[in-house]
Design a protein around this motif. Sequence first.
Motif, short mmCIF file in Angstrom:
data_model
loop_
_atom_site.label_atom_id
_atom_site.label_comp_id
_atom_site.label_asym_id
_atom_site.label_seq_id
_atom_site.Cartn_x
_atom_site.Cartn_y
_atom_site.Cartn_z
N ILE A 140 9.83 -36.42 5.88
CA ILE A 140 8.53 -36.30 5.23
C ILE A 140 8.23 -34.82 5.04
O ILE A 140 8.83 -33.96 5.70
CB ILE A 140 7.39 -36.98 6.02
N ASP A 141 7.31 -34.51 4.12
CA ASP A 141 6.99 -33.11 3.82
C ASP A 141 5.76 -32.62 4.56
O ASP A 141 5.69 -31.47 4.98
CB ASP A 141 6.76 -32.96 2.30
N ILE A 142 4.77 -33.50 4.71
CA ILE A 142 3.50 -33.12 5.34
C ILE A 142 3.07 -34.22 6.31
O ILE A 142 3.18 -35.41 5.99
CB ILE A 142 2.40 -32.92 4.28
N ALA A 143 2.58 -33.83 7.47
CA ALA A 143 2.00 -34.77 8.42
C ALA A 143 0.61 -34.29 8.79
O ALA A 143 0.41 -33.10 9.07
CB ALA A 143 2.87 -34.88 9.67
N ILE A 144 -0.36 -35.19 8.75
CA ILE A 144 -1.73 -34.87 9.14
C ILE A 144 -1.99 -35.52 10.49
O ILE A 144 -2.07 -36.74 10.59
CB ILE A 144 -2.75 -35.36 8.09
N ILE A 145 -2.07 -34.71 11.54
CA ILE A 145 -2.17 -35.23 12.90
C ILE A 145 -3.24 -34.47 13.69
O ILE A 145 -3.55 -33.33 13.36
CB ILE A 145 -0.83 -35.13 13.66
N PRO A 146 -3.79 -35.08 14.73
CA PRO A 146 -4.67 -34.33 15.65
C PRO A 146 -3.83 -33.28 16.38
O PRO A 146 -2.70 -33.56 16.79
CB PRO A 146 -5.18 -35.41 16.62
N TYR A 147 -4.37 -32.10 16.55
CA TYR A 147 -3.62 -31.04 17.22
C TYR A 147 -3.50 -31.35 18.71
O TYR A 147 -4.49 -31.66 19.37
CB TYR A 147 -4.32 -29.69 17.03
#
Length: 201
Positions: free
Chosen positions: A155-162
């Motif tokens: 995948i290119d981008i992951a949106i996750i909690p830090y």
Amino acid sequence: MKNKPIGPIGDHEIKQLKIFKTVAECEGFAAAEAKLNISRPSISNHIAALEARLNMKLCKRGRGGFSLTDEGAIVYEQTCQLLNQISKFRSAVNNLVGSPAGTLKIALTDSLATDQRCQLADIIRQFSAVAPSVKLHFDVEEMTEMENKILNNQIDIAIIPYHRKIYGIEYFHLFTDRHYLYCGEGHALFDLPEKEITREN
């Protein structure tokens, strides 16, 4: 006796490898049937043809369930790399001759998918206006799975909690989520004025 070299790989083999990759990730033909939108017998025929082409068994099916053979696991990893390189090549060449094109693969957690602070709908709208030839592909994944896929270029981008930084991944801050800690009556801090509550308490 050693297997003969497989020779050139064409569009037909690429299609079969894509089907095999989906079957492996779905862990079976039944689950892959819905995702691929083709019948189970057709999937079985494609896998059988690929196994004949490569002259090796790629997966096992039976009462024990679905599993990849040792060779199948290696072919799966190589397939992921091959398809990723093809996608990168296509995107790079398309970008040379005009506006950005290709597929941008994005993954996020289910809680963030509906979080208004992400402004996901606005981002998609604005991005599509700037790069209409780019196809956006979204998946909802577990956090550790997204990190692994980023590192493996799946995948290119992951949106996750830090929660931590992993070497090899570049991070960008989107927004801050404030958390509160509460205590109930009877706790040592319950009757203490807020100004007197510190980290040391």
